[in-house]
Design a protein around this motif. Structure first.
Motif, PDB file in Angstrom:
ATOM      1  N   PRO A  96      -9.166  -1.066  10.408  1.00 15.24           N
ATOM      2  CA  PRO A  96     -10.300  -1.904  10.411  1.00 15.24           C
ATOM      3  C   PRO A  96     -10.284  -2.462   8.950  1.00 15.24           C
ATOM      4  CG  PRO A  96     -10.690   0.114  11.567  1.00 15.24           C
ATOM      5  CD  PRO A  96      -9.306   0.297  11.129  1.00 15.24           C
ATOM      6  N   GLU A  97     -10.152  -1.763   7.967  1.00 13.01           N
ATOM      7  CA  GLU A  97     -10.306  -2.194   6.580  1.00 13.01           C
ATOM      8  C   GLU A  97      -9.501  -3.297   6.297  1.00 13.01           C
ATOM      9  OE1 GLU A  97      -9.152   0.275   3.275  1.00 13.01           O
ATOM     10  OE2 GLU A  97      -9.328  -1.518   1.983  1.00 13.01           O
ATOM     11  N   ALA A  98      -8.263  -3.519   6.655  1.00 16.43           N
ATOM     12  CA  ALA A  98      -7.182  -4.633   6.621  1.00 16.43           C
ATOM     13  C   ALA A  98      -7.509  -5.849   7.354  1.00 16.43           C
ATOM     14  CB  ALA A  98      -5.863  -4.360   7.004  1.00 16.43           C
ATOM     15  N   THR A 158      -7.171  -1.523  15.318  1.00 19.42           N
ATOM     16  CA  THR A 158      -8.397  -1.782  15.240  1.00 19.42           C
ATOM     17  C   THR A 158      -8.679  -2.711  16.450  1.00 19.42           C
ATOM     18  OG1 THR A 158      -8.250  -2.280  12.794  1.00 19.42           O
ATOM     19  CG2 THR A 158      -9.999  -3.426  14.166  1.00 19.42           C
ATOM     20  N   ARG A 181       0.895  -1.074   0.114  1.00 17.59           N
ATOM     21  CA  ARG A 181       0.147   0.062   0.096  1.00 17.59           C
ATOM     22  C   ARG A 181       0.812   1.167  -0.097  1.00 17.59           C
ATOM     23  NH1 ARG A 181      -4.422   0.040   4.272  1.00 17.59           N
ATOM     24  NH2 ARG A 181      -5.280  -2.107   3.971  1.00 17.59           N
ATOM     25  N   TYR A 207     -10.780  -6.572   8.510  1.00 17.90           N
ATOM     26  CA  TYR A 207     -11.968  -6.994   7.975  1.00 17.90           C
ATOM     27  C   TYR A 207     -11.557  -7.747   6.680  1.00 17.90           C
ATOM     28  CZ  TYR A 207     -16.615  -6.577   5.676  1.00 17.90           C
ATOM     29  OH  TYR A 207     -17.832  -6.851   4.996  1.00 17.90           O
ATOM     30  N   ARG A 208     -10.838  -7.493   5.817  1.00 11.28           N
ATOM     31  CA  ARG A 208     -10.554  -8.190   4.831  1.00 11.28           C
ATOM     32  C   ARG A 208     -10.062  -9.485   5.018  1.00 11.28           C
ATOM     33  NH1 ARG A 208      -6.627  -4.904   1.777  1.00 11.28           N
ATOM     34  NH2 ARG A 208      -6.549  -6.919   0.432  1.00 11.28           N
ATOM     35  N   PRO A 265     -19.036  -3.102   5.305  1.00 10.14           N
ATOM     36  CA  PRO A 265     -17.660  -3.112   5.166  1.00 10.14           C
ATOM     37  C   PRO A 265     -17.022  -1.874   5.754  1.00 10.14           C
ATOM     38  CG  PRO A 265     -18.601  -3.561   3.039  1.00 10.14           C
ATOM     39  CD  PRO A 265     -19.446  -3.221   3.915  1.00 10.14           C
ATOM     40  N   TYR A 266     -16.051  -1.568   6.618  1.00  8.06           N
ATOM     41  CA  TYR A 266     -15.184  -2.422   6.824  1.00  8.06           C
ATOM     42  C   TYR A 266     -15.371  -2.452   8.655  1.00  8.06           C
ATOM     43  CZ  TYR A 266     -13.461  -2.149   2.286  1.00  8.06           C
ATOM     44  OH  TYR A 266     -13.324  -1.961   0.836  1.00  8.06           O
ATOM     45  N   SER A 267     -16.651  -2.487   8.977  1.00  7.43           N
ATOM     46  CA  SER A 267     -16.769  -2.174  10.563  1.00  7.43           C
ATOM     47  C   SER A 267     -17.761  -3.624  11.335  1.00  7.43           C
ATOM     48  CB  SER A 267     -17.593  -1.042  10.670  1.00  7.43           C
ATOM     49  OG  SER A 267     -18.961  -0.989   9.936  1.00  7.43           O
TER      50      SER A 267
END
Lengths: 115, 151
Positions: B21-23, B114, A110, B25-26, B82-84
């Motif tokens: 959180p995005e990472a 997170t 990233r 969640y993924r 997404p993403y919570s």
């Protein structure tokens, strides 16, 4: 000796709010059935029934003191449950430690460019 | 990490992660990522990992200990934000299916990282007791053996 079948009984015994309250009270020290029944709107036989479940599950033991039978926590049973939960925690923590590594490797691309 | 029982039918797990959180969640929804970490004790792998991250999407995780031992889990996604937030149901096949475990997973920002909170709801107190007693990662034969040696 504590076995796996006891452990199942122990977790089942914990699946009741009155029995959890009894254990919480006994964690502070031994108590008689009368003392244990006092905070509940329950008869002594009803409390005795709950105590029997806890005794059968190996979580509570009784002592003979004259005409009294004070109950206290059974160290081995409580420790076995603790150990079991600790092991579950360890297995989960192992997974999450791996997830930390996965997340760390996701961060890198990233910085340089958009995915 | 914390693992606690709550009320008669819940188990709550919390854990902090250094990533946003995005990472996180993924890593919980992308099968290629799930396969890398959701493995429990040392020695286990996940040769099959299906995760269709959409409402009604299927989940299927198959674990193997490399010595012929294994078990699997199936489930369905119910809600995805997404993403919570994720809501899904799952059951273990040992080989008979265990009662459905309803799981809400939240991914809340915590500084630059997170805080994950996973709240499991079992149908009743007996089912939760059985789940805790037999191990959330059932098929933990190795752990059973170790436990029996310990006590």
């Amino acid at each position: 000796m504590y076995s796996i079948s006891n452990l199942d009984a122990a977790f089942s015994a914990l699946a009741d709010p009155t029995r959890r309250a009894i254990l919480a009270r006994l964690a502070k020290g031994e108590a008689t059935v009368m003392e244990l029944a006092a905070p509940f709107e329950m008869t002594q036989p009803a409390i005795s029934q709950h105590l029997k479940v806890l005794e059968d599950a190996g979580l509570v033991v009784r002592r003979v003191d004259g005409t009294k039978r004070p109950r206290r926590l059974a160290k081995a049973g409580v420790e076995a449950m603790d150990q079991w939960l600790a092991m579950l925690r360890k297995a989960l923590e192992k997974s999450y430690d791996r997830l930390d590594e996965v997340l760390a490797s996701m961060e890198k691309p990233r910085r340089g460019e958009k995915r | 990490m914390t693992l606690q029982t709550e009320g008669d039918t819940h188990v709550v797990v919390t854990r902090r992660f250094a990533a946003p959180p995005e990472a996180v969640y993924r890593a919980h929804t992308d099968p290629k990522l799930v396969q890398k970490w959701m493995l429990g004790p040392e020695g286990w792998t996940m040769p099959v990992c299906i995760s269709e991250a959409k409402p009604g999407g299927k989940i299927r995780y198959e674990w193997s200990n490399g010595k012929g031992g294994g078990f699997h889990l199936t489930g369905e996604y119910l809600e995805l934000e997404p993403y919570s937030r994720l809501v899904h149901v799952e059951r273990m096949h040992l080989p008979n299916p265990t009662p459905d475990n309803h799981i809400e997973t939240r991914f809340d920002p915590d500084g630059t990282g997170t805080l994950m909170t996973m709240r499991m709801t079992l149908p009743d107190a007996q089912t939760r007791a059985a789940m805790l007693a037999t191990g959330m990662e059932s098929g933990m034969e190795a752990s059973y053996v170790r436990l029996e040696e310990m006590i």
